[in-house]
Design a protein around this motif. Structure first.
Motif, PDB file in Angstrom:
ATOM      1  N   ASN A  37       0.827  -1.211   0.000  1.00 10.77           N
ATOM      2  CA  ASN A  37       0.000   0.000   0.000  1.00 10.77           C
ATOM      3  C   ASN A  37       0.861   1.260   0.000  1.00 10.77           C
ATOM      4  O   ASN A  37       0.483   2.281  -0.576  1.00 10.77           O
ATOM      5  N   PHE A  68       9.630   6.964  13.517  1.00 12.48           N
ATOM      6  CA  PHE A  68       8.216   6.976  13.867  1.00 12.48           C
ATOM      7  C   PHE A  68       7.872   8.056  14.885  1.00 12.48           C
ATOM      8  O   PHE A  68       6.745   8.210  15.275  1.00 12.48           O
ATOM      9  N   VAL A  77      -1.715   6.938  13.063  1.00  8.07           N
ATOM     10  CA  VAL A  77      -1.900   5.592  13.621  1.00  8.07           C
ATOM     11  C   VAL A  77      -1.635   4.506  12.572  1.00  8.07           C
ATOM     12  O   VAL A  77      -1.106   3.452  12.869  1.00  8.07           O
ATOM     13  N   THR A  79      -0.355   3.582   8.388  1.00  7.83           N
ATOM     14  CA  THR A  79       0.282   4.031   7.154  1.00  7.83           C
ATOM     15  C   THR A  79      -0.267   3.176   6.023  1.00  7.83           C
ATOM     16  O   THR A  79      -0.652   2.018   6.261  1.00  7.83           O
ATOM     17  N   LEU A  93      -6.165   8.836   4.725  1.00 11.70           N
ATOM     18  CA  LEU A  93      -5.580   7.553   5.109  1.00 11.70           C
ATOM     19  C   LEU A  93      -5.726   6.540   3.969  1.00 11.70           C
ATOM     20  O   LEU A  93      -6.591   6.668   3.107  1.00 11.70           O
TER      21      LEU A  93
ATOM     22  N   MET B   1       0.722  13.188  25.760  1.00 10.76           N
ATOM     23  CA  MET B   1      -0.703  13.590  25.689  1.00 10.76           C
ATOM     24  C   MET B   1      -1.085  14.403  26.925  1.00 10.76           C
ATOM     25  O   MET B   1      -0.671  14.082  28.029  1.00 10.76           O
ATOM     26  N   ARG B  14     -12.215  13.160  16.743  1.00 15.25           N
ATOM     27  CA  ARG B  14     -11.500  11.923  17.021  1.00 15.25           C
ATOM     28  C   ARG B  14     -12.294  10.701  16.558  1.00 15.25           C
ATOM     29  O   ARG B  14     -11.745   9.741  16.006  1.00 15.25           O
ATOM     30  N   GLU B  20     -12.416   6.592  10.208  1.00 15.06           N
ATOM     31  CA  GLU B  20     -11.656   6.562   8.975  1.00 15.06           C
ATOM     32  C   GLU B  20     -10.576   5.493   9.042  1.00 15.06           C
ATOM     33  O   GLU B  20     -10.346   4.750   8.081  1.00 15.06           O
ATOM     34  N   ILE B  21      -9.939   5.420  10.211  1.00 14.89           N
ATOM     35  CA  ILE B  21      -8.902   4.399  10.395  1.00 14.89           C
ATOM     36  C   ILE B  21      -9.497   3.003  10.202  1.00 14.89           C
ATOM     37  O   ILE B  21      -8.958   2.148   9.486  1.00 14.89           O
ATOM     38  N   VAL B  30      -4.017  -0.664   4.524  1.00 14.50           N
ATOM     39  CA  VAL B  30      -3.036  -0.276   5.539  1.00 14.50           C
ATOM     40  C   VAL B  30      -1.863  -1.255   5.553  1.00 14.50           C
ATOM     41  O   VAL B  30      -2.051  -2.457   5.466  1.00 14.50           O
ATOM     42  N   ALA B  32       0.848  -0.679   7.933  1.00  9.55           N
ATOM     43  CA  ALA B  32       1.360  -0.767   9.296  1.00  9.55           C
ATOM     44  C   ALA B  32       0.497   0.052  10.247  1.00  9.55           C
ATOM     45  O   ALA B  32      -0.133   1.020   9.841  1.00  9.55           O
ATOM     46  N   VAL B  33       0.468  -0.376  11.473  1.00  9.48           N
ATOM     47  CA  VAL B  33      -0.221   0.397  12.498  1.00  9.48           C
ATOM     48  C   VAL B  33       0.855   0.903  13.468  1.00  9.48           C
ATOM     49  O   VAL B  33       1.653   0.123  13.979  1.00  9.48           O
ATOM     50  N   VAL B  34       0.853   2.169  13.674  1.00  9.14           N
ATOM     51  CA  VAL B  34       1.908   2.760  14.498  1.00  9.14           C
ATOM     52  C   VAL B  34       1.404   2.921  15.928  1.00  9.14           C
ATOM     53  O   VAL B  34       0.332   3.463  16.159  1.00  9.14           O
ATOM     54  N   GLY B  35       2.198   2.400  16.855  1.00 10.03           N
ATOM     55  CA  GLY B  35       1.832   2.510  18.272  1.00 10.03           C
ATOM     56  C   GLY B  35       2.118   3.921  18.770  1.00 10.03           C
ATOM     57  O   GLY B  35       2.661   4.763  18.045  1.00 10.03           O
ATOM     58  N   TYR B  36       1.760   4.157  20.046  1.00  8.81           N
ATOM     59  CA  TYR B  36       1.989   5.507  20.577  1.00  8.81           C
ATOM     60  C   TYR B  36       3.256   5.566  21.391  1.00  8.81           C
ATOM     61  O   TYR B  36       4.351   5.557  20.833  1.00  8.81           O
ATOM     62  N   PHE B  39       5.878   2.865  20.939  1.00  6.35           N
ATOM     63  CA  PHE B  39       6.360   2.758  19.559  1.00  6.35           C
ATOM     64  C   PHE B  39       6.025   1.416  18.908  1.00  6.35           C
ATOM     65  O   PHE B  39       6.780   0.847  18.156  1.00  6.35           O
ATOM     66  N   LEU B  41       4.854  -1.223  16.536  1.00  4.21           N
ATOM     67  CA  LEU B  41       4.747  -1.206  15.077  1.00  4.21           C
ATOM     68  C   LEU B  41       4.302  -2.581  14.581  1.00  4.21           C
ATOM     69  O   LEU B  41       4.892  -3.595  14.916  1.00  4.21           O
TER      70      LEU B  41
END
Lengths: 109, 567
Positions: A37, A68, A77, A79, A93, B1, B14, B20-21, B30, B32-36, B39, B41
């Motif tokens: 993607n 990141f 959140v 990509t 997105l 935060m 939000r 949307e996510i 998608v 990859a999902v990025v953590g907060y 980190f 991944l």
């Protein structure tokens, strides 16, 4: 070739001779290496830029594998994710295959 | 935060972002999902690889089962999926399949007309949430034009709030071979059922574990008079009780032979009491059925009413018996006639013997005495006259005539009843006969007479003497020789044997044998008959050019011929 190198070179490739402050469109594309993607999204945004934004844009590619922290900072959140910083803040997105959705976010339609 | 309390607008934004996510995640856009803060991944590629491997394992399993996978949303969209096997089952290459928006119409056209309505109904029930899954067996047209049977099983992978299916996944399997086999089996069963139901023979099955009849074909109603529901479930003991007592042992032996696995050969036949209370004859053959372990499970039998055949057999037997009786009666009649004939012949022989004796007596006692008396008178005339007397010549001539008459009379007397036979027995008689043959026919008869061969009974002596005379006469007349041999002997078992043989012309014995007895000379025929009556036997041996031997044997002690003559 590393992703970071490519990112850097692409950043320069997008109109390096121009002054960044003069352009109208400021874009950042968050990608994940060469995942399918991400490849699709990168290809698509270049097409859209070439077709609709002419020279009036700045595109930064950010690979979350490399960095990141920017993603965390921008609360990205998933990509691929396109962040439009100017002229109006917006984000799209996904793999950007829906051209109309991208153009709408850019305020072009 | 920051811990700042979000505004309503912020919350709404939000939520929109979250939605949307979720949307892009669901759309598979998608990577990859990025953590907060940690980190985190996640690389979806790895997940996909895991999924791909899983898919591969599934494919192998599917290939082994011959099944094909399909998946689509309702309505159909670009995510419609059919694996390669799906197309292959229908004879297509994956690229040949029509595009999604025409797919369902195309597929429906491939369905066998008879299967379309039930398929439509099942599909609608499933899609609208009335059934949990969607399982059909239908015929589809193969690309080459023939029909194939497929089994399709679909389940919902996504439903809306009303339970309607939004997305389904399923498996299709080619079951043509199984269906063909089912149809073949069904047809074979149908044929078998037709045979069983329309056969005039009764077909039945006896369960050996319960010793009860578990099946009776419709023909059994006609055969036994009992309705089927009464026949089925009958125990062996109950059916045995209706057997004719004389047939029970036979039936038991037959059933034991079959159950032990031996071939009893022919069907058993027995009498069985039908509903009307009468015995009917049945022919019944049984075949042993075993389970997979080889244990006897049941007996399949075919029975047939053979009463008509049995009655015909009995009638035939009676007819045969009556015919045999008639033949026996007729034979007895003929034997009686033959006996009478023999008795008459014997009587004739005895009469002849008596008459000969009487005539010989008469000739001796009267005729010869008269001739002698006449001769004495004529001789007196001859003596009283001389040649000059005119009576002398005729008297002398008369005397000569009387001498000849006396001689002829004496010869006749001897012929009629040889005194030697009376005075010296058979041996004497035969000696006289030999002399007589030599004199009359110039036939030299060599005699060999055993002393103890002499029979005690006069009638037998006379019979043997007459026989010898007849045989020697035949020799003199037909053999063309001047010599013959005559023997009288006793055999080892005490019978008297008289044989006359010569070295003369002889003849073909078959000629004599093939002729009717009427064609035999009366002498020989009479001999045979009288001998048979005495229990004796006549044997003729002759070869053309090599002579003839005729042998008579007669039992000495056999019943007196005279006594058997009915008077």
């Amino acid at each position: 070739m590393t992703v970071s190198e490519r990112t850097a070179s692409e950043r320069t490739a997008s109109r390096p001779e121009q002054d960044a402050s003069r352009v109208t469109y400021k874009l950042r594309l968050f990608i994940a290496g060469h995942e399918p993607n991400s490849v699709l999204a990168r290809k698509k945004i270049r097409e859209i830029c070439a077709a609709h934004l002419e020279d009036n844009y700045e595109l930064e590619l950010i690979d979350v594998f490399e960095d990141f922290s920017a993603a965390v900072e921008e609360r990205v959140v998933v990509t691929p994710a396109l962040l439009i910083d100017a002229p109006t803040k917006a984000r799209v997105l996904g793999n950007l295959q829906d051209t109309a959705k991208v153009l709408a976010a850019l305020g072009l339609i | 935060m920051t811990a700042k309390k979000p505004t309503y607008q912020e919350l709404e934004a939000r939520l929109a972002a979250a939605e949307e996510i979720i949307a892009v995640l669901q759309a598979g856009q998608v990577d990859a999902v990025v953590g907060y803060e940690d980190f985190l991944l996640v690389r979806l590629k790895e997940v996909e690889e895991a999924l791909r491997q899983q898919q591969e394992r599934l494919s192998v399993a599917l290939a082994a089962s011959g099944g094909a996978i399909y998946e689509h949303s309702i309505p159909l969209d670009v995510t419609t999926y059919h694996d390669d096997r799906w197309a292959e089952i229908l004879g297509y290459r994956p690229d040949d399949l029509p595009v999604p928006d025409r797919f369902l119409d195309w597929l429906f056209e491939q369905v066998h007309p008879e299967d379309r309505q039930p398929l439509q109904r099942a599909y609608t029930d499933f899609i609208e949430g009335r059934t949990s899954d969607y399982h059909v067996e239908i015929r589809l047209r193969h690309k080459q034009g023939h029909w194939i049977w497929v089994d399709g099983l679909s389940v919902a992978s996504d439903r809306d709030e009303q339970g309607r299916v939004r997305r389904l996944v399923g498996m299709m399997t080619d079951i043509t071979q199984r269906k063909d086999a089912e149809v073949a089996l069904q047809q074979s069963e149908e044929r078998f059922r037709l045979v069983v139901e329309n056969s005039w023979d009764g077909i039945h099955q006896l369960d050996l574990r319960t010793n009860r009849y578990v099946f009776m074909s419709p023909a059994q109603e006609k055969l036994t008079g009992f309705p089927l529901d009464e026949l089925e479930g009958l125990s062996l003991t109950e059916t045995f009780a209706r057997l004719h007592p004389d047939d029970r042992e036979k039936v038991t032996a037959y059933l034991q032979t079959v159950i032990s696995g031996d071939d009893p050969g022919e069907p058993m036949e027995y009498r069985w009491t039908v509903k009307s209370g009468h015995y009917r004859w049945f022919s019944d053959s049984r075949k042993l059925v075993r389970d997979r372990a080889g244990r006897p499970v049941s007996l399949i039998g075919v029975s047939r009413d053979i009463t008509a055949r049995k009655e015909a057999e009995a009638a035939l037997r009676q007819l045969t018996e009556s015919l045999e009786q008639q033949v026996a009666d007729r034979t007895a009649e003929i034997r009686e006639q033959a006996d009478q004939l023999r008795a008459l012949t014997l009587q004739l022989g005895q009469t002849e013997q008596r008459e000969r004796r009487r005539m010989a007596q008469t000739l001796h006692d009267y005729v010869q005495q008269y001739i002698v008396a006449a001769k004495l008178r004529v001789e007196w005339i001859v003596n009283q006259t001389d040649g000059a007397d005119q009576l002398h010549g005729p008297a002398r001539q008369a005397d000569e005539i009387l001498d000849k008459a006396l001689e002829a009379s004496r010869a006749l007397t001897l012929d009629l009843y040889p005194p030697a036979l009376e005075m010296d027995g058979l041996a004497g008689g035969l000696s006289w006969l030999a002399d007589s043959m030599a004199q009359k026919y110039q036939l030299t008869v060599s005699l060999r007479l055993e002393e103890h061969a002499e029979p005690a009974r006069e009638d037998l002596r006379f019979f043997l003497f007459e026989s010898a005379r007849e045989l020697l006469f035949n020799t003199a007349k037909h053999a063309g020789v001047k010599a013959a041999a005559l023997t009288l002997a006793r055999t080892a078992d005490g019978r008297i044997e008289l044989a006359v043989s010569d070295q003369g012309r002889g003849f073909e014995p078959d000629r004599l044998r093939n002729r009717n007895s009427q064609e035999l000379t009366y002498g020989l025929f009479s001999l045979q008959q009288r001998l048979a009556h005495l229990g004796g036997r006549l044997e003729i041996k002759s070869v053309p050019g090599e002579g003839t031997t005729v042998t008579l044997t007669a039992p000495v002690g056999a019943g007196s011929p005279g006594e058997t003559v009915a008077e």
